[in-house]
Design an enzyme around this catalytic site. Sequence first.
Site, PDB file in Angstrom:
ATOM      1  N   ASP A  94      -0.067  -1.118  -1.659  1.00  0.00           N
ATOM      2  CA  ASP A  94      -0.459  -0.325  -2.820  1.00  0.00           C
ATOM      3  C   ASP A  94       0.751  -0.147  -3.731  1.00  0.00           C
ATOM      4  OD1 ASP A  94      -2.964  -0.178  -1.768  1.00  0.00           O
ATOM      5  OD2 ASP A  94      -3.010   2.011  -1.554  1.00  0.00           O
ATOM      6  N   HIS A 145      -6.159  -1.173  -8.654  1.00  0.00           N
ATOM      7  CA  HIS A 145      -5.914   0.160  -8.092  1.00  0.00           C
ATOM      8  C   HIS A 145      -6.105   1.246  -9.157  1.00  0.00           C
ATOM      9  CE1 HIS A 145      -4.760   2.660  -4.817  1.00  0.00           C
ATOM     10  NE2 HIS A 145      -3.540   2.954  -5.225  1.00  0.00           N
ATOM     11  N   HIS A 149      -5.137   6.232 -11.514  1.00  0.00           N
ATOM     12  CA  HIS A 149      -5.022   6.664 -10.120  1.00  0.00           C
ATOM     13  C   HIS A 149      -5.785   7.967  -9.868  1.00  0.00           C
ATOM     14  CE1 HIS A 149      -2.995   7.254  -6.139  1.00  0.00           C
ATOM     15  NE2 HIS A 149      -2.974   5.930  -6.168  1.00  0.00           N
ATOM     16  N   HIS A 245       2.928   0.671   1.856  1.00  0.00           N
ATOM     17  CA  HIS A 245       3.346   1.023   0.495  1.00  0.00           C
ATOM     18  C   HIS A 245       4.649   0.307   0.171  1.00  0.00           C
ATOM     19  CE1 HIS A 245       0.360   4.211   1.093  1.00  0.00           C
ATOM     20  NE2 HIS A 245       0.281   4.238  -0.228  1.00  0.00           N
TER      21      HIS A 245
END
Length: 273
Positions: A94, A145, A149, A245
Amino acid sequence: MKKLTSILLVLSLCTSLYGCSRMGTNIYNGLNNKRLETKSTGLDNTCINWFFIPNNESRTPDINDKLNFKLSDYDAIYNGPKSPNVKSLYLTFDEGYENGYTEQILDVLKEKNVKAIFFVTSHYITYSPDTVKRMVDEGHIVANHTNHHYSMPSVTYSTDVFNKELTDVEDKFKELTGKDMPKFFRPPMGQYSEKSLAMTKDLGYKTVFWSFAYGDYEPSNQPSPYEGKKNILDHLHDGSILLLHAISKTNADILGEVIDEARKSGYEFYLLP
């Protein structure tokens, strides 16, 4: 063992300040104070946190068994296809912002001949264009993504607002690379509802959750390399979609060893089809 499982479960949620408890289901369009009708009208918009229950037995984790719908009905997955010949792993990162480690991660992936999916925000594409182009050039998947957010159940009140969270990323990606963005989507914070999944599917996306994650997402509170590597390797299972991450220094430092050890244990890394 129960205490360890509880700790790992909390870490796997990867939630942020936008907790589901703050997201109501009666959200209205601020322009005209009424709901916009969509094909998903009437579906439950209760916000749900994605979670899984880790185990040390190399098997697919259990997930929320209280859902009133099937994830597969909305093209949502958390474990990838299994191969008859070798155990499979699916590496995903991500990317909300750049913290200086993605180039190192890409160097390792190139050296080890591993492809990954990078879920990026609009912000990431705008401020890290060269890195995004490198991802594409080296055969990785760059996927969606969202623009801001947001927790996706919080924007289902408007089809236009919801869709724009995804199409803005698509447009920036196409402008940068000249290519269409692959239709894989990772919900921010792992928060979803039946309605948000349906609206995501309406845009042609496959929602990609995960069957492994750990506490790697706080740059100022990183696990040690030993802890990180042990956590990942102890929870490998066939078909696992691993969420890491890329802002994590620990992940960047241990990635090569993790790949080598996983392969020694009979796993190989693939891209989702």
